[in-house]
Write a protein that holds these residues in place. Structure first.
Motif, PDB file in Angstrom:
ATOM      1  N   MET A  77       0.913  -1.234  -0.028  1.00 47.86           N
ATOM      2  CA  MET A  77      -0.039  -0.235   0.012  1.00 47.86           C
ATOM      3  C   MET A  77       0.803   1.277  -0.030  1.00 47.86           C
ATOM      4  SD  MET A  77      -2.883  -1.253  -0.379  1.00 47.86           S
ATOM      5  CE  MET A  77      -3.804   0.506   0.022  1.00 47.86           C
ATOM      6  N   GLY A  78       1.954   1.039   0.724  1.00 50.78           N
ATOM      7  CA  GLY A  78       2.799   2.419   0.804  1.00 50.78           C
ATOM      8  C   GLY A  78       3.472   2.706  -0.687  1.00 50.78           C
ATOM      9  N   ILE A  79       3.870   1.637  -1.397  1.00 54.92           N
ATOM     10  CA  ILE A  79       4.449   1.660  -2.725  1.00 54.92           C
ATOM     11  C   ILE A  79       3.247   2.300  -3.460  1.00 54.92           C
ATOM     12  CG2 ILE A  79       5.226   0.350  -4.741  1.00 54.92           C
ATOM     13  CD1 ILE A  79       7.231  -0.953  -3.024  1.00 54.92           C
ATOM     14  N   ILE A  80       2.185   1.630  -3.658  1.00 56.91           N
ATOM     15  CA  ILE A  80       1.082   2.166  -4.511  1.00 56.91           C
ATOM     16  C   ILE A  80       0.905   3.666  -4.442  1.00 56.91           C
ATOM     17  CG2 ILE A  80      -1.218   1.943  -5.015  1.00 56.91           C
ATOM     18  CD1 ILE A  80      -1.259  -0.933  -4.412  1.00 56.91           C
ATOM     19  N   GLY A  81       0.896   4.019  -2.753  1.00 53.65           N
ATOM     20  CA  GLY A  81       0.598   5.344  -2.606  1.00 53.65           C
ATOM     21  C   GLY A  81       1.711   6.197  -2.933  1.00 53.65           C
ATOM     22  N   THR A  82       3.041   5.886  -2.799  1.00 54.08           N
ATOM     23  CA  THR A  82       4.091   6.704  -3.389  1.00 54.08           C
ATOM     24  C   THR A  82       4.147   7.108  -4.808  1.00 54.08           C
ATOM     25  OG1 THR A  82       5.637   4.813  -3.027  1.00 54.08           O
ATOM     26  CG2 THR A  82       5.283   6.344  -1.215  1.00 54.08           C
ATOM     27  N   PHE A  83       3.772   5.909  -5.511  1.00 51.43           N
ATOM     28  CA  PHE A  83       3.832   5.998  -6.844  1.00 51.43           C
ATOM     29  C   PHE A  83       2.692   6.837  -7.484  1.00 51.43           C
ATOM     30  CE2 PHE A  83       6.757   2.634  -7.128  1.00 51.43           C
ATOM     31  CZ  PHE A  83       7.397   2.862  -8.297  1.00 51.43           C
ATOM     32  N   GLN A  84       1.616   7.161  -6.483  1.00 49.16           N
ATOM     33  CA  GLN A  84       0.248   8.353  -7.072  1.00 49.16           C
ATOM     34  C   GLN A  84       0.760   9.316  -6.330  1.00 49.16           C
ATOM     35  OE1 GLN A  84      -2.896   5.705  -5.593  1.00 49.16           O
ATOM     36  NE2 GLN A  84      -2.939   4.613  -7.536  1.00 49.16           N
ATOM     37  N   LEU A  85       1.747   9.651  -6.154  1.00 50.66           N
ATOM     38  CA  LEU A  85       1.960  11.238  -5.357  1.00 50.66           C
ATOM     39  C   LEU A  85       1.629  12.193  -6.456  1.00 50.66           C
ATOM     40  CD1 LEU A  85       3.153  12.904  -2.986  1.00 50.66           C
ATOM     41  CD2 LEU A  85       5.430  12.645  -4.296  1.00 50.66           C
ATOM     42  N   PHE A  86       0.707  13.303  -6.261  1.00 52.53           N
ATOM     43  CA  PHE A  86       0.400  14.076  -6.925  1.00 52.53           C
ATOM     44  C   PHE A  86      -0.006  15.356  -6.120  1.00 52.53           C
ATOM     45  CE2 PHE A  86      -3.269  16.440  -8.761  1.00 52.53           C
ATOM     46  CZ  PHE A  86      -2.627  17.222  -9.841  1.00 52.53           C
ATOM     47  N   ASP A  87      -0.861  15.540  -5.216  1.00 51.72           N
ATOM     48  CA  ASP A  87      -1.465  16.767  -4.680  1.00 51.72           C
ATOM     49  C   ASP A  87      -0.123  17.436  -4.027  1.00 51.72           C
ATOM     50  OD1 ASP A  87      -1.151  14.559  -2.910  1.00 51.72           O
ATOM     51  OD2 ASP A  87      -3.166  15.177  -1.820  1.00 51.72           O
TER      52      ASP A  87
END
Length: 294
Positions: A220-230
């Motif tokens: 979940m951490g990797i998915i979240g970091t790869f989706q970094l946007f805001d």
């Protein structure tokens, strides 16, 4: 199949129909449409039109320097943030799982960053990092000259990393805390009888039994970091600056889609990002194995 079983099956699918419609409309249809767009040149102005260009959008990525910069920044961000937030989450969970006085109050305090809007957190950290902000004021007490934390390409992304480790670790801490409370006390008692000390029990009992939870947290951490946007968008005002130092893959997709109106290429980048996340997840699964927490 008799008539009764047919009626039961029809009733079951009827109850599932609302969920299937929602999943199909908001999940499957956008995925299929993104794949469709990735093979087309899309014209938005003067009426929407599609021109099939085969794999040109995917080939174009190889010569796009900003794609490689965004991938590098995103990988660097993930490699640093995920281990730090996972380690901090385990540490906080282990502390709160002990017989600490006032641990319920500490749980609330630790969890506050998670329930705070990421946009608000970003603005707070931008105030801390700006030239006349809190961080430079504190450094000034020790006679250190002010530093342009947000304007230095070598430091800007590190500020976002620090903010995200601080804000996401408490969420994973709650997951680890629930897993720690499921570990039988008898295992620790047996280890104490054998003479094991606190650190030994942590390495030999706690960490191995947390392996399935760690797989979930890291994934979940990797998915979240790869989706970094805001955070990257707010820090750089949408530019990915300074000097592309905060440019991430999702921010690059946004720029091509909504600034350049190049929807086909943006869709191809989104498909590429999804493939990278899937590949990394499969690699993690091979590393962590198929163990389950009993």
């Amino acid at each position: 199949m008799n008539r009764r079983k047919l009626r039961e099956a029809a009733a079951g699918y009827l109850f599932l129909l609302p969920t299937l419609l929602v999943i199909g409309t908001f999940l499957l249809a956008p995925i299929v449409y993104a794949l469709f767009l990735s093979f087309h040149k899309v014209q938005l102005l003067g009426g929407i039109s599609y021109r099939f260009i085969d794999f040109d959008n995917y080939v174009r990525m190889g010569a796009d320097d900003r794609v490689w910069i965004a991938l590098y920044n995103t990988f660097e961000y993930a490699i640093i943030v995920v281990p730090l937030q996972t380690a901090l989450a385990i540490l906080l969970a282990a502390v709160l799982n002990s017989k600490l006085r006032g641990r319920n109050a500490f749980r609330i305090l630790y969890f506050l960053p998670t329930v705070t809007s990421s946009a608000v957190l970003t603005l707070i950290f931008m105030w801390i990092f700006k030239t006349d902000g809190l961080l430079n004021d504190l450094l000034g007490v020790f006679g250190i000259q002010p530093f342009n934390w947000l304007g230095d390409p070598k430091v800007a992304l590190k500020g976002i990393m620090l903010m995200n480790v601080w804000s996401t670790a408490p969420y994973f801490m709650v997951i680890y805390l629930a897993a720690l409370q499921d570990i039988p006390d008898s295992l620790y008692e047996a280890a104490e009888i054998d003479g094991a000390r606190t650190l030994r029990k942590f390495w030999s009992i706690t960490l191995p039994l947390l392996k399935p939870v760690t797989f979930f947290v890291v994934t979940m951490g990797i998915i979240g970091t790869f989706q970094l946007f805001d955070q990257a968008y707010i820090f750089s005002n949408g530019s990915g600056g300074p000097n592309n130092s905060t440019l991430t893959v999702v921010l690059l997709i946004y720029q091509y889609a909504f600034k350049n109106l190049d929807m086909g290429y943006a869709a191809a980048l989104a498909v590429m990002l999804a493939a990278v996340i899937m590949l990394v997840t499969v690699i993690q699964r091979r590393i962590f194995g198929e163990e389950k927490l009993n």
